[in-house]
Write an enzyme that holds these catalytic residues in place. Structure first.
Site, PDB file in Angstrom:
ATOM      1  N   LYS A  79       2.314  12.184   6.266  1.00 62.19           N
ATOM      2  CA  LYS A  79       3.573  11.443   6.355  1.00 62.19           C
ATOM      3  C   LYS A  79       4.663  12.269   5.671  1.00 62.19           C
ATOM      4  O   LYS A  79       4.439  12.797   4.579  1.00 62.19           O
ATOM      5  CB  LYS A  79       3.422  10.068   5.691  1.00 62.19           C
ATOM      6  N   ARG A  80       5.841  12.386   6.284  1.00 60.39           N
ATOM      7  CA  ARG A  80       6.852  13.339   5.798  1.00 60.39           C
ATOM      8  C   ARG A  80       7.610  12.882   4.553  1.00 60.39           C
ATOM      9  O   ARG A  80       7.835  13.672   3.635  1.00 60.39           O
ATOM     10  CB  ARG A  80       7.867  13.650   6.904  1.00 60.39           C
ATOM     11  N   VAL A  81       8.041  11.625   4.557  1.00 58.30           N
ATOM     12  CA  VAL A  81       8.838  11.106   3.442  1.00 58.30           C
ATOM     13  C   VAL A  81       8.275   9.746   3.056  1.00 58.30           C
ATOM     14  O   VAL A  81       7.997   8.921   3.938  1.00 58.30           O
ATOM     15  CB  VAL A  81      10.318  10.907   3.848  1.00 58.30           C
ATOM     16  N   ASN A  82       8.134   9.510   1.778  1.00 64.56           N
ATOM     17  CA  ASN A  82       7.685   8.187   1.339  1.00 64.56           C
ATOM     18  C   ASN A  82       8.162   7.899  -0.072  1.00 64.56           C
ATOM     19  O   ASN A  82       8.131   8.782  -0.930  1.00 64.56           O
ATOM     20  CB  ASN A  82       6.163   8.078   1.405  1.00 64.56           C
ATOM     21  N   THR A  83       8.560   6.670  -0.294  1.00 65.00           N
ATOM     22  CA  THR A  83       9.074   6.253  -1.597  1.00 65.00           C
ATOM     23  C   THR A  83       8.120   5.264  -2.260  1.00 65.00           C
ATOM     24  O   THR A  83       7.672   4.313  -1.607  1.00 65.00           O
ATOM     25  CB  THR A  83      10.447   5.571  -1.428  1.00 65.00           C
ATOM     26  N   HIS A  94       9.061  -3.466   5.178  1.00 60.32           N
ATOM     27  CA  HIS A  94       9.428  -2.108   5.610  1.00 60.32           C
ATOM     28  C   HIS A  94      10.402  -1.500   4.597  1.00 60.32           C
ATOM     29  O   HIS A  94      11.292  -2.193   4.105  1.00 60.32           O
ATOM     30  CB  HIS A  94      10.051  -2.208   7.012  1.00 60.32           C
ATOM     31  N   PHE A  95      10.197  -0.218   4.282  1.00 57.93           N
ATOM     32  CA  PHE A  95      11.121   0.495   3.394  1.00 57.93           C
ATOM     33  C   PHE A  95      12.119   1.243   4.256  1.00 57.93           C
ATOM     34  O   PHE A  95      11.744   2.099   5.056  1.00 57.93           O
ATOM     35  CB  PHE A  95      10.363   1.485   2.509  1.00 57.93           C
ATOM     36  N   ASP A  96      13.399   0.913   4.135  1.00 56.70           N
ATOM     37  CA  ASP A  96      14.402   1.502   5.022  1.00 56.70           C
ATOM     38  C   ASP A  96      15.049   2.751   4.421  1.00 56.70           C
ATOM     39  O   ASP A  96      15.133   3.780   5.083  1.00 56.70           O
ATOM     40  CB  ASP A  96      15.475   0.459   5.339  1.00 56.70           C
ATOM     41  N   ARG A 115       8.278  14.043  -0.715  1.00 56.66           N
ATOM     42  CA  ARG A 115       8.786  14.763   0.449  1.00 56.66           C
ATOM     43  C   ARG A 115       7.834  15.916   0.759  1.00 56.66           C
ATOM     44  O   ARG A 115       7.539  16.735  -0.101  1.00 56.66           O
ATOM     45  CB  ARG A 115      10.170  15.322   0.099  1.00 56.66           C
ATOM     46  N   LYS A 166      18.741   0.784   8.959  1.00 59.84           N
ATOM     47  CA  LYS A 166      19.061   2.077   9.563  1.00 59.84           C
ATOM     48  C   LYS A 166      18.039   2.436  10.649  1.00 59.84           C
ATOM     49  O   LYS A 166      18.402   2.965  11.685  1.00 59.84           O
ATOM     50  CB  LYS A 166      19.025   3.179   8.496  1.00 59.84           C
ATOM     51  N   ARG A 194       0.839  -1.210   0.000  1.00 56.59           N
ATOM     52  CA  ARG A 194       0.000   0.000   0.000  1.00 56.59           C
ATOM     53  C   ARG A 194       0.874   1.261   0.000  1.00 56.59           C
ATOM     54  O   ARG A 194       0.616   2.204  -0.739  1.00 56.59           O
ATOM     55  CB  ARG A 194      -0.904   0.000   1.239  1.00 56.59           C
TER      56      ARG A 194
HETATM   57  O1  C5P Z   1      13.705   7.401   7.877  1.00 54.38           O
HETATM   58  P1  C5P Z   1      12.455   7.531   8.671  1.00 54.38           P
HETATM   59  O2  C5P Z   1      12.526   6.909  10.031  1.00 54.38           O
HETATM   60  O3  C5P Z   1      11.831   8.886   8.647  1.00 54.38           O
HETATM   61  O4  C5P Z   1      11.432   6.606   7.866  1.00 54.38           O
HETATM   62  C1  C5P Z   1      10.123   6.441   8.287  1.00 54.38           C
HETATM   63  C2  C5P Z   1       9.343   5.809   7.160  1.00 54.38           C
HETATM   64  O5  C5P Z   1       9.387   6.658   6.028  1.00 54.38           O
HETATM   65  C3  C5P Z   1       9.877   4.491   6.668  1.00 54.38           C
HETATM   66  O6  C5P Z   1       9.408   3.406   7.416  1.00 54.38           O
HETATM   67  C4  C5P Z   1       9.349   4.465   5.245  1.00 54.38           C
HETATM   68  O7  C5P Z   1       8.000   4.029   5.205  1.00 54.38           O
HETATM   69  C5  C5P Z   1       9.414   5.902   4.841  1.00 54.38           C
HETATM   70  N1  C5P Z   1      10.601   6.217   4.048  1.00 54.38           N
HETATM   71  C6  C5P Z   1      10.562   6.022   2.673  1.00 54.38           C
HETATM   72  N2  C5P Z   1      11.659   6.334   1.894  1.00 54.38           N
HETATM   73  C7  C5P Z   1      12.790   6.814   2.467  1.00 54.38           C
HETATM   74  C8  C5P Z   1      12.852   7.013   3.863  1.00 54.38           C
HETATM   75  C9  C5P Z   1      11.741   6.706   4.625  1.00 54.38           C
HETATM   76  O8  C5P Z   1       9.540   5.566   2.165  1.00 54.38           O
HETATM   77  N3  C5P Z   1      13.829   7.111   1.674  1.00 54.38           N
END
Ligand code: C5P
Length: 125
Positions: free
Chosen positions: A41-45, A120-122, A86, A66, A10
């Site tokens: 949500k702040r960052v998502n890929t 999980h996306f790291d 972002r 990480k 999702r």
């Molecule tokens: O790095 P951070 O702890 O802020 O990551 C939180 C969530 O943001 C991750 O679990 C992932 O779902 C998302 N994320 C991402 N792409 C990145 C960094 C974080 O989707 N480059």
């Protein structure tokens, strides 16, 4: 709640859209995929590759995650087509406003369970 493959799909899978996204891609997709409920949500890929391609990363190079420091992360041996969303500094909930950036990078994901699948996306690099 434990992260699941369904949650990963999702939040991070978009195999059917081409990588050359419109600037409005993230605003639309972050809302559609439920990541602007309660807060932005702040960052998502998003990954524009097949589930088979992403699942296969679970058998590629293992490394420490990480975010969780667990040892179940895996780095893709190839670069993948991705879009990074972002949150803009000027964005005010509930109007979640994102920048959309396309790129081609290695991704690092955590895998878990049996079958061993992405949960999980790291990071990307
Ligand atoms: O790095 P951070 O702890 O802020 O990551 C939180 C969530 O943001 C991750 O679990 C992932 O779902 C998302 N994320 C991402 N792409 C990145 C960094 C974080 O989707 N480059």
């Amino acid at each position: 709640r434990k992260p699941s493959a369904e949650e990963f799909k999702r939040q991070h899978m978009d195999p059917d859209s081409p990588p050359n996204s419109r600037p409005t891609y993230c605003n639309r997709m972050m809302r559609r995929q439920g990541m602007t409920k309660g807060s932005c949500k702040r960052v998502n890929t998003f990954v524009h590759e097949s589930w088979a391609t992403v699942k296969a990363i679970c058998s590629q190079r293992q490394m420490t995650c990480k975010t969780t420091r667990r040892n179940n992360c895996h780095k893709s041996s190839s670069t993948l087509h991705i879009t990074e969303c972002r949150l803009k500094g000027s964005s005010k909930y509930p109007n979640c406003d994102y920048t959309t950036t396309d790129s081609q990078k290695h991704i690092i994901i955590a895998c878990d369970g049996n079958p061993y699948v992405p949960v999980h996306f790291d990071a990307s690099e």
